[in-house]
Design a protein around this motif. Structure first.
Motif, PDB file in Angstrom:
ATOM      1  N   ILE A   1       0.792  -1.283  -0.060  1.00 28.88           N
ATOM      2  CA  ILE A   1      -0.065   0.102   0.119  1.00 28.88           C
ATOM      3  C   ILE A   1       0.932   1.266   0.014  1.00 28.88           C
ATOM      4  CG2 ILE A   1      -0.236   0.065   2.573  1.00 28.88           C
ATOM      5  CD1 ILE A   1      -3.111   0.982   1.886  1.00 28.88           C
ATOM      6  N   GLY A   2       0.562   2.228  -0.710  1.00 29.71           N
ATOM      7  CA  GLY A   2       1.162   3.384  -0.697  1.00 29.71           C
ATOM      8  C   GLY A   2       0.230   4.768  -0.764  1.00 29.71           C
ATOM      9  N   VAL A   3       0.668   5.736   0.142  1.00 29.12           N
ATOM     10  CA  VAL A   3      -0.137   6.928   0.192  1.00 29.12           C
ATOM     11  C   VAL A   3       0.850   8.043  -0.261  1.00 29.12           C
ATOM     12  CG1 VAL A   3      -1.084   8.261   1.957  1.00 29.12           C
ATOM     13  CG2 VAL A   3      -1.264   5.693   2.182  1.00 29.12           C
ATOM     14  N   ARG A   4       0.112   9.003  -0.976  1.00 31.93           N
ATOM     15  CA  ARG A   4       0.566  10.399  -1.230  1.00 31.93           C
ATOM     16  C   ARG A   4      -0.247  11.293  -0.830  1.00 31.93           C
ATOM     17  NH1 ARG A   4       1.866  11.416  -7.559  1.00 31.93           N
ATOM     18  NH2 ARG A   4       0.827   9.357  -7.239  1.00 31.93           N
ATOM     19  N   THR A   5       0.185  12.394  -0.130  1.00 30.59           N
ATOM     20  CA  THR A   5      -0.851  13.518   0.158  1.00 30.59           C
ATOM     21  C   THR A   5       0.174  14.674  -0.016  1.00 30.59           C
ATOM     22  OG1 THR A   5       0.043  13.789   2.614  1.00 30.59           O
ATOM     23  CG2 THR A   5      -1.594  12.003   2.332  1.00 30.59           C
ATOM     24  N   PRO A   6      -0.519  15.825   0.116  1.00 29.78           N
ATOM     25  CA  PRO A   6       0.388  16.937  -0.145  1.00 29.78           C
ATOM     26  C   PRO A   6       1.520  17.090   1.082  1.00 29.78           C
ATOM     27  CG  PRO A   6      -1.782  17.488  -0.433  1.00 29.78           C
ATOM     28  CD  PRO A   6      -1.676  16.118   0.167  1.00 29.78           C
ATOM     29  N   GLN A   7       1.435  16.445   2.072  1.00 30.38           N
ATOM     30  CA  GLN A   7       2.577  16.665   2.999  1.00 30.38           C
ATOM     31  C   GLN A   7       3.534  15.539   3.202  1.00 30.38           C
ATOM     32  OE1 GLN A   7      -1.007  16.794   3.860  1.00 30.38           O
ATOM     33  NE2 GLN A   7      -1.315  19.108   3.583  1.00 30.38           N
ATOM     34  N   GLN A   8       3.047  14.224   2.702  1.00 30.04           N
ATOM     35  CA  GLN A   8       3.912  13.130   3.029  1.00 30.04           C
ATOM     36  C   GLN A   8       3.625  12.026   1.810  1.00 30.04           C
ATOM     37  OE1 GLN A   8       2.897  11.607   6.797  1.00 30.04           O
ATOM     38  NE2 GLN A   8       0.670  11.563   6.294  1.00 30.04           N
ATOM     39  N   ASN A   9       4.442  11.192   1.612  1.00 29.98           N
ATOM     40  CA  ASN A   9       4.616   9.936   0.756  1.00 29.98           C
ATOM     41  C   ASN A   9       5.084   8.704   1.633  1.00 29.98           C
ATOM     42  OD1 ASN A   9       3.570  11.363  -1.776  1.00 29.98           O
ATOM     43  ND2 ASN A   9       5.847  12.105  -1.877  1.00 29.98           N
ATOM     44  N   GLY A  10       4.659   7.561   1.118  1.00 28.91           N
ATOM     45  CA  GLY A  10       5.025   6.340   1.987  1.00 28.91           C
ATOM     46  C   GLY A  10       4.512   5.214   1.498  1.00 28.91           C
ATOM     47  N   SER A  11       5.100   3.958   1.656  1.00 27.41           N
ATOM     48  CA  SER A  11       4.559   2.789   1.521  1.00 27.41           C
ATOM     49  C   SER A  11       4.745   1.705   2.278  1.00 27.41           C
ATOM     50  CB  SER A  11       5.104   2.242  -0.001  1.00 27.41           C
ATOM     51  OG  SER A  11       6.563   2.172   0.277  1.00 27.41           O
ATOM     52  N   ALA A  12       4.303   0.531   2.447  1.00 25.35           N
ATOM     53  CA  ALA A  12       4.417  -0.548   3.249  1.00 25.35           C
ATOM     54  C   ALA A  12       3.813  -1.890   2.792  1.00 25.35           C
ATOM     55  CB  ALA A  12       3.797  -0.054   4.657  1.00 25.35           C
ATOM     56  N   PHE A  13       4.306  -2.737   3.283  1.00 22.81           N
ATOM     57  CA  PHE A  13       3.722  -4.244   2.947  1.00 22.81           C
ATOM     58  C   PHE A  13       2.811  -4.739   4.089  1.00 22.81           C
ATOM     59  CE2 PHE A  13       7.744  -4.404   0.724  1.00 22.81           C
ATOM     60  CZ  PHE A  13       7.160  -4.679  -0.418  1.00 22.81           C
ATOM     61  N   TYR A  14       1.644  -5.180   3.664  1.00 22.93           N
ATOM     62  CA  TYR A  14       0.584  -5.561   4.678  1.00 22.93           C
ATOM     63  C   TYR A  14       0.183  -6.877   4.375  1.00 22.93           C
ATOM     64  CZ  TYR A  14      -2.827  -5.391   0.620  1.00 22.93           C
ATOM     65  OH  TYR A  14      -3.498  -5.459  -0.456  1.00 22.93           O
ATOM     66  N   GLY A  15      -0.696  -7.574   5.397  1.00 20.93           N
ATOM     67  CA  GLY A  15      -1.301  -8.867   5.465  1.00 20.93           C
ATOM     68  C   GLY A  15      -2.520  -8.350   6.136  1.00 20.93           C
ATOM     69  N   TRP A  16      -3.920  -8.930   5.415  1.00 22.99           N
ATOM     70  CA  TRP A  16      -5.219  -8.391   5.896  1.00 22.99           C
ATOM     71  C   TRP A  16      -6.145  -9.598   5.826  1.00 22.99           C
ATOM     72  CZ3 TRP A  16      -7.806  -3.432   3.346  1.00 22.99           C
ATOM     73  CH2 TRP A  16      -8.983  -3.115   3.980  1.00 22.99           C
ATOM     74  N   THR A  17      -6.753  -9.745   7.050  1.00 25.51           N
ATOM     75  CA  THR A  17      -7.798 -10.704   7.192  1.00 25.51           C
ATOM     76  C   THR A  17      -9.062 -10.112   7.366  1.00 25.51           C
ATOM     77  OG1 THR A  17      -6.145 -12.752   7.690  1.00 25.51           O
ATOM     78  CG2 THR A  17      -8.588 -12.840   8.044  1.00 25.51           C
ATOM     79  N   GLN A  18     -10.151 -10.347   6.690  1.00 23.20           N
ATOM     80  CA  GLN A  18     -11.536  -9.817   7.216  1.00 23.20           C
ATOM     81  C   GLN A  18     -12.370 -10.776   6.964  1.00 23.20           C
ATOM     82  OE1 GLN A  18     -11.871  -5.969   6.980  1.00 23.20           O
ATOM     83  NE2 GLN A  18     -14.023  -6.160   7.752  1.00 23.20           N
TER      84      GLN A  18
END
Length: 193
Positions: A51-68
């Motif tokens: 997952i990656g996020v880009r906002t006007p203030q910050q950028n970043g990414s990470a790996f995830y595992g998700w159970t729903q």
């Protein structure tokens, strides 16, 4: 919309992490049968990816595992920069994020927890449905591809673009854009069960 608590924390930790290995989808503390005995229409999946996020203030990414399973979820996030593992656990009305950087944070909704952890917002309320190639609300504006799959969704001030591998019926990538705040979330699904 109680089923959509997870992305909040996924996204909330994104800016903290770089690259590392993809975690396995975590298990829930109670048997899946307990979660699914009420109805078969509740969301259910195990996914891993980035997952990656880009906002006007910050950028970043990470790996995830998700159970729903229904309105219960477990998310593990890993990344670099000495942050260590972050865990997010929740169900309707009770969401908890734990990491060495933030300690333990609790909230009633994923949106509230995301705001506590990062100060910004994401379309958590809709993400569980979108991962399953469904609108979260009957009021959603939907565009389909030539194979009849949802390619674009517009809900709650966000637009989601869903991408698919060949003939697959569920997306392997979601790009979420909030044009008003210029936030962009990219969720890549590498494995799905």
């Amino acid at each position: 919309m109680k089923f959509f608590r997870p992305l909040l924390t996924l996204s909330s930790c994104l800016f903290l992490f770089g690259c590392q290995s993809v975690p396995k989808a975590p298990s829930l503390n109670t048997p899946i049968e307990e979660h699914t005995s009420h109805t078969t229409t509740q969301p259910k999946f195990q996914i891993t990816g980035k997952i990656g996020v880009r906002t006007p203030q910050q950028n970043g990414s990470a790996f995830y595992g998700w159970t729903q399973v229904g309105d219960s979820f477990a998310i593990d996030i890993t990344g670099a920069m000495g942050i260590g593992q972050t865990t997010i656990r929740g169900k309707a009305g009770d969401v908890t994020l734990t990491s060495s950087k933030t300690g333990v944070l609790q909230a009633e909704t994923p949106e509230e927890l995301l705001y506590k952890a990062t100060g910004w917002e994401a379309p958590i309320t809709y993400l569980v449905a979108w991962i399953n190639a469904q609108p979260a609300d009957v009021q959603a504006h939907i565009e389909k591809d030539e194979q009849g799959r949802i390619a674009q969704l517009n809900e709650g001030g966000w637009s989601a673009t869903l991408s698919y591998n060949q003939q697959e019926k569920l997306p392997n990538k979601l790009i979420l854009i909030d044009d008003a705040a210029q936030n962009r979330v990219t969720l890549t699904i590498q494995t799905r069960q």
